[in-house]
Motif scaffolding. Structure first.
Motif, PDB file in Angstrom:
ATOM      1  N   HIS A 221      38.273  37.665  34.613  1.00 11.36           N
ATOM      2  CA  HIS A 221      38.757  38.808  33.863  1.00 11.36           C
ATOM      3  C   HIS A 221      39.761  38.407  32.774  1.00 11.36           C
ATOM      4  CE1 HIS A 221      36.984  40.975  37.240  1.00 11.36           C
ATOM      5  NE2 HIS A 221      36.891  41.995  36.403  1.00 11.36           N
ATOM      6  N   HIS A 222      40.388  37.266  32.914  1.00  6.51           N
ATOM      7  CA  HIS A 222      41.356  36.827  31.913  1.00  6.51           C
ATOM      8  C   HIS A 222      40.670  36.333  30.646  1.00  6.51           C
ATOM      9  CE1 HIS A 222      45.078  37.311  34.136  1.00  6.51           C
ATOM     10  NE2 HIS A 222      44.428  36.890  35.209  1.00  6.51           N
TER      11      HIS A 222
ATOM     12  N   LYS B 186      37.441  35.712  40.594  1.00  2.86           N
ATOM     13  CA  LYS B 186      37.202  36.976  39.892  1.00  2.86           C
ATOM     14  C   LYS B 186      38.350  37.289  38.941  1.00  2.86           C
ATOM     15  CE  LYS B 186      34.139  39.295  43.093  1.00  2.86           C
ATOM     16  NZ  LYS B 186      33.894  40.449  43.930  1.00  2.86           N
ATOM     17  N   THR B 187      39.578  37.010  39.348  1.00  3.43           N
ATOM     18  CA  THR B 187      40.703  37.285  38.461  1.00  3.43           C
ATOM     19  C   THR B 187      40.717  36.313  37.287  1.00  3.43           C
ATOM     20  OG1 THR B 187      42.169  35.931  39.842  1.00  3.43           O
ATOM     21  CG2 THR B 187      42.149  38.291  40.262  1.00  3.43           C
TER      22      THR B 187
ATOM     23  N   SER C 211      40.330  34.838  43.614  1.00  6.65           N
ATOM     24  CA  SER C 211      40.994  34.093  42.544  1.00  6.65           C
ATOM     25  C   SER C 211      40.004  33.766  41.430  1.00  6.65           C
ATOM     26  CB  SER C 211      41.649  32.820  43.081  1.00  6.65           C
ATOM     27  OG  SER C 211      40.676  31.882  43.469  1.00  6.65           O
TER      28      SER C 211
END
Length: 51
Positions: free
Chosen positions: A49-50, A45-46, A43
């Motif tokens: 990326h945002h 890492k995501t 979570s």
């Protein structure tokens, strides 16, 4: 004599069953902790990326 032998066999099996239950409980706790750690890592890492 036979009753004593059966009782001693039960005592020999008893600790191993208890050890097995302890291993199952510890493994389940470790698996749950590991699952939440991996979920938190993914979570984060995501989220990176945002941005």
């Amino acid at each position: 004599m036979n009753d004593t032998y059966e009782y001693s066999q039960f005592l020999n099996i008893g600790p191993s069953v208890m050890d097995l239950l302890i291993f199952i409980v510890v493994g389940a706790i470790g698996g749950a902790i590991g699952y939440y750690i991996i979920r938190e890592i993914f979570s984060q890492k995501t989220r990176e990326h945002h941005f």
